[in-house]
Design a protein around this motif. Structure first.
Motif, PDB file in Angstrom:
ATOM      1  N   LEU A 105     -15.023  -6.733  13.913  1.00  7.16           N
ATOM      2  CA  LEU A 105     -15.041  -6.026  14.798  1.00  7.16           C
ATOM      3  C   LEU A 105     -13.854  -7.096  15.605  1.00  7.16           C
ATOM      4  O   LEU A 105     -14.360  -7.526  16.204  1.00  7.16           O
ATOM      5  N   PRO A 106     -12.818  -6.361  16.449  1.00  3.93           N
ATOM      6  CA  PRO A 106     -12.400  -7.403  17.441  1.00  3.93           C
ATOM      7  C   PRO A 106     -12.197  -6.945  19.082  1.00  3.93           C
ATOM      8  O   PRO A 106     -13.399  -6.516  19.099  1.00  3.93           O
ATOM      9  N   SER A 107     -11.910  -8.230  19.599  1.00  2.00           N
ATOM     10  CA  SER A 107     -12.426  -8.339  20.455  1.00  2.00           C
ATOM     11  C   SER A 107     -12.336  -6.912  21.954  1.00  2.00           C
ATOM     12  O   SER A 107     -12.677  -6.493  22.613  1.00  2.00           O
ATOM     13  N   GLU A 108     -10.890  -6.963  21.403  1.00  2.00           N
ATOM     14  CA  GLU A 108     -10.375  -4.824  22.003  1.00  2.00           C
ATOM     15  C   GLU A 108      -9.793  -4.087  21.247  1.00  2.00           C
ATOM     16  O   GLU A 108      -9.065  -4.022  20.842  1.00  2.00           O
ATOM     17  N   PRO A 109     -10.270  -3.375  20.690  1.00  4.53           N
ATOM     18  CA  PRO A 109     -10.516  -2.376  19.630  1.00  4.53           C
ATOM     19  C   PRO A 109      -9.488  -1.439  20.338  1.00  4.53           C
ATOM     20  O   PRO A 109      -9.513  -0.906  21.782  1.00  4.53           O
ATOM     21  N   VAL A 110      -8.837  -0.787  18.957  1.00  2.00           N
ATOM     22  CA  VAL A 110      -7.645   0.118  19.846  1.00  2.00           C
ATOM     23  C   VAL A 110      -7.911   1.579  20.837  1.00  2.00           C
ATOM     24  O   VAL A 110      -7.558   2.080  21.729  1.00  2.00           O
ATOM     25  N   SER A 111      -9.601   2.177  20.251  1.00  2.00           N
ATOM     26  CA  SER A 111     -10.411   2.826  20.360  1.00  2.00           C
ATOM     27  C   SER A 111     -11.524   2.857  20.267  1.00  2.00           C
ATOM     28  O   SER A 111     -12.254   1.795  19.821  1.00  2.00           O
ATOM     29  N   SER A 112     -12.337   3.735  21.040  1.00  2.58           N
ATOM     30  CA  SER A 112     -13.919   3.629  21.112  1.00  2.58           C
ATOM     31  C   SER A 112     -14.285   4.439  20.047  1.00  2.58           C
ATOM     32  O   SER A 112     -13.300   5.111  18.868  1.00  2.58           O
ATOM     33  N   PRO A 114     -16.013   7.305  17.326  1.00  2.00           N
ATOM     34  CA  PRO A 114     -15.261   6.737  16.157  1.00  2.00           C
ATOM     35  C   PRO A 114     -13.667   6.566  16.405  1.00  2.00           C
ATOM     36  O   PRO A 114     -13.000   6.965  16.962  1.00  2.00           O
ATOM     37  N   GLY A 115     -13.217   5.702  15.625  1.00  2.00           N
ATOM     38  CA  GLY A 115     -11.926   4.872  15.414  1.00  2.00           C
ATOM     39  C   GLY A 115     -11.620   4.744  14.180  1.00  2.00           C
ATOM     40  O   GLY A 115     -12.051   4.780  13.200  1.00  2.00           O
ATOM     41  N   PRO A 116     -10.686   3.988  13.862  1.00  2.00           N
ATOM     42  CA  PRO A 116      -9.934   3.649  12.738  1.00  2.00           C
ATOM     43  C   PRO A 116     -10.801   2.428  12.365  1.00  2.00           C
ATOM     44  O   PRO A 116     -11.023   2.263  12.527  1.00  2.00           O
ATOM     45  N   LEU A 117     -10.516   2.170  10.799  1.00  2.00           N
ATOM     46  CA  LEU A 117     -10.930   1.209  10.046  1.00  2.00           C
ATOM     47  C   LEU A 117     -10.303   0.734   8.594  1.00  2.00           C
ATOM     48  O   LEU A 117      -9.791   2.404   7.974  1.00  2.00           O
ATOM     49  N   LEU A 118      -9.999  -0.331   8.548  1.00  2.58           N
ATOM     50  CA  LEU A 118      -9.252  -1.178   7.062  1.00  2.58           C
ATOM     51  C   LEU A 118     -10.533  -1.470   6.392  1.00  2.58           C
ATOM     52  O   LEU A 118     -11.308  -2.361   7.152  1.00  2.58           O
ATOM     53  N   VAL A 119     -10.339  -0.953   4.897  1.00  3.05           N
ATOM     54  CA  VAL A 119     -11.177  -1.430   3.933  1.00  3.05           C
ATOM     55  C   VAL A 119     -10.645  -1.617   3.788  1.00  3.05           C
ATOM     56  O   VAL A 119      -9.363  -1.647   2.836  1.00  3.05           O
ATOM     57  N   TYR A 120     -10.928  -3.394   3.220  1.00  7.42           N
ATOM     58  CA  TYR A 120      -9.973  -4.420   2.483  1.00  7.42           C
ATOM     59  C   TYR A 120     -10.806  -5.313   1.366  1.00  7.42           C
ATOM     60  O   TYR A 120     -12.131  -5.409   1.325  1.00  7.42           O
ATOM     61  N   PHE A 121     -10.265  -5.319   0.549  1.00  6.07           N
ATOM     62  CA  PHE A 121     -10.976  -6.127  -0.702  1.00  6.07           C
ATOM     63  C   PHE A 121      -9.771  -6.590  -1.262  1.00  6.07           C
ATOM     64  O   PHE A 121      -8.733  -7.496  -1.000  1.00  6.07           O
ATOM     65  N   HIS A 122     -10.331  -8.345  -1.401  1.00  2.00           N
ATOM     66  CA  HIS A 122     -10.161  -9.094  -1.909  1.00  2.00           C
ATOM     67  C   HIS A 122      -9.244  -9.759  -2.862  1.00  2.00           C
ATOM     68  O   HIS A 122      -9.947  -8.740  -3.851  1.00  2.00           O
ATOM     69  N   SER A 145      -5.153  -6.810  15.296  1.00  2.00           N
ATOM     70  CA  SER A 145      -4.655  -5.227  15.816  1.00  2.00           C
ATOM     71  C   SER A 145      -5.271  -4.849  16.391  1.00  2.00           C
ATOM     72  O   SER A 145      -5.284  -3.243  16.642  1.00  2.00           O
ATOM     73  N   GLY A 146      -6.368  -4.804  16.553  1.00  2.00           N
ATOM     74  CA  GLY A 146      -7.564  -3.983  17.159  1.00  2.00           C
ATOM     75  C   GLY A 146      -8.264  -3.500  15.957  1.00  2.00           C
ATOM     76  O   GLY A 146      -9.061  -2.357  17.131  1.00  2.00           O
ATOM     77  N   VAL A 147      -8.093  -3.180  15.295  1.00  2.00           N
ATOM     78  CA  VAL A 147      -8.365  -1.874  14.274  1.00  2.00           C
ATOM     79  C   VAL A 147      -9.332  -2.594  13.291  1.00  2.00           C
ATOM     80  O   VAL A 147      -9.197  -4.424  12.801  1.00  2.00           O
ATOM     81  N   PRO A 148     -11.321  -2.167  13.312  1.00  2.00           N
ATOM     82  CA  PRO A 148     -12.317  -2.979  12.788  1.00  2.00           C
ATOM     83  C   PRO A 148     -11.626  -3.180  11.270  1.00  2.00           C
ATOM     84  O   PRO A 148     -10.718  -2.095  10.691  1.00  2.00           O
ATOM     85  N   ARG A 344      -1.613  -1.353  13.235  1.00  2.00           N
ATOM     86  CA  ARG A 344      -1.931  -0.922  14.361  1.00  2.00           C
ATOM     87  C   ARG A 344      -0.964   0.250  14.034  1.00  2.00           C
ATOM     88  O   ARG A 344      -1.586   1.550  15.628  1.00  2.00           O
ATOM     89  N   THR A 345       0.533   0.045  14.565  1.00  2.00           N
ATOM     90  CA  THR A 345       0.860   1.292  14.344  1.00  2.00           C
ATOM     91  C   THR A 345       0.106   2.585  13.758  1.00  2.00           C
ATOM     92  O   THR A 345       0.189   3.719  14.118  1.00  2.00           O
ATOM     93  N   ALA A 346      -0.267   1.915  12.700  1.00  2.00           N
ATOM     94  CA  ALA A 346      -0.871   2.932  10.635  1.00  2.00           C
ATOM     95  C   ALA A 346      -2.306   3.733  11.671  1.00  2.00           C
ATOM     96  O   ALA A 346      -1.730   5.419  11.491  1.00  2.00           O
ATOM     97  N   LEU A 347      -2.364   3.136  12.393  1.00  2.00           N
ATOM     98  CA  LEU A 347      -4.053   3.831  12.101  1.00  2.00           C
ATOM     99  C   LEU A 347      -4.656   3.487  13.442  1.00  2.00           C
ATOM    100  O   LEU A 347      -5.634   4.307  14.069  1.00  2.00           O
ATOM    101  N   GLY A 348      -3.551   2.752  14.559  1.00  2.00           N
ATOM    102  CA  GLY A 348      -4.561   2.870  15.566  1.00  2.00           C
ATOM    103  C   GLY A 348      -4.168   3.672  16.775  1.00  2.00           C
ATOM    104  O   GLY A 348      -4.666   4.426  18.082  1.00  2.00           O
TER     105      GLY A 348
END
Length: 348
Positions: A105-112, A114-122, A145-148, A344-348
């Motif tokens: 969870l970023p310090s300064e999220p792009v929105s409160s 409900p907001g965006p989310l990136l699901v990431y696979f290593h 990005s500000g995106v969780p 950030r541009t795509a989901l924020g």
């Protein structure tokens, strides 16, 4: 106060500081260590990565034949050395679909909410890698990005061969969509991403989501593996000496997909998949000095030919695995920051 990276051993911390110091040395010293510029296929290897590869070859050559448990522990240690200490607002340990996950969870999220989310696979060739190996880049992506970011795990081969990883990735993503409210996420603003084998899994999840009508806003595929029967110019040029080797890829293939006939299955060789025209927009990033470069770019062209909105970015001077190298040097971190800005541009 932002949380710092995972606690590492004193030896690893010392090695990380030493590598940072070497890669921050005066330019004349870096040139002396790195040697003459490496120029292949019209590209020049980033000087900081050239020096890192040179130091790695001198200090600890990569051994592709070590036992799998040692290979996995080595990756954790190497990731800590090059990942550095990356700040983040908050980290939550979760269980998603019955498997460990980590929510950044970023310090300064792009929105409160409900907001965006990136699901990431290593990444890790489906045989290594975990939440710790990719902790630093996930922190960097989320904080910048500000995106969780929600990092998911999957079963590894050879203990769990194909299609275990694919099935876990798809099940984990479905769980996220179904529990979006609990995660503070808007189901219409969820993206999926991953690097290398994780990029392969993210692409497979995106394909399945489009076929099944599951919402997905965006996909980011970082030097993805797309074809297990690869026969490309980039493989011939960069299969030795640039971190990812042909020997490692052969071992990963043998462990994850032991039956040769399965290597043409579109769930793993996604260049053989049928591409839905309503597939989520894709951002495909390749590295110039990566044996997987050409197959990643082939997949991007396939998406474009199918009418999918796709942006292809080749980072000409970088190597496979650059997403993990955010704590030393500058070239890889700059590329990861570019990905974060695009996120950030795509989901924020």
């Amino acid at each position: 106060m932002p949380l710092l990276s995972l606690v590492v051993s004193p030896r690893t911390a010392v090695e990380s500081r030493a590598l940072r110091a070497a890669m921050s040395a005066p330019s004349w010293a870096r040139r002396l260590i790195a040697g003459r510029p490496v120029m292949i296929d019209g590209q020049t290897l980033a000087p900081d990565l050239q020096m890192m590869l040179r130091l790695q070859a001198i200090a600890r050559p990569r051994d592709e034949e070590v036992p799998i448990a040692m290979m996995r522990s080595n990756m954790v240690r190497e990731a800590a050395i090059v990942g550095g200490q990356q700040s983040i607002g908050e980290v939550r340990e979760l269980v998603v679909g019955g498997r460990p996950a980590r929510h950044y969870l970023p310090s300064e999220p792009v929105s409160s909410d409900p907001g965006p989310l990136l699901v990431y696979f290593h990444g890790g060739g489906w045989i290594e890698g975990d939440l710790d190996t990719h902790d630093a880049p996930c922190r960097r992506l989320a904080e910048r990005s500000g995106v969780p970011v929600l990092a998911l795990t999957y079963r590894l081969a050879p203990e769990h061969p194909f299609p275990a990883a694919h099935d876990d990735a798809e099940a984990g993503f479905r769980w996220v969509v179904d529990h979006a409210a609990e995660l503070g996420a808007d189901p219409q603003r969820i993206g999926v991403g991953g690097d290398s084998a994780g990029g392969n899994l993210a692409a497979g999840v995106a394909l399945a989501a489009a076929r099944d009508g599951v919402p997905l806003a965006w996909q980011v595929l970082l030097y993805p593996c797309t074809d297990l029967e690869r026969d490309t110019q980039s493989l011939r040029l960069f299969g030795e000496g640039f971190y990812l080797t042909t020997a490692f890829m052969d071992r990963a293939n043998d462990y994850y997909v032991p039956r040769p006939e399965d290597r043409r299955d579109p769930r793993v060789s996604i260049v053989r998949a049928e591409i839905p025209s309503d597939l989520a927009p894709a951002y495909v990033v390749t590295a110039g000095f990566d044996p997987l470069r050409d197959e990643g770019e082939t997949y991007a062209r396939m998406l474009a030919d199918a009418g999918v909105t796709v942006e292809l970015q080749r980072c000409t001077g970088l190597i496979h695995g650059f997403v993990n190298i955010v704590g030393v040097g500058s070239s890889s971190r700059a590329a990861v920051d570019d990905v974060a800005d695009r996120l950030r541009t795509a989901l924020g």
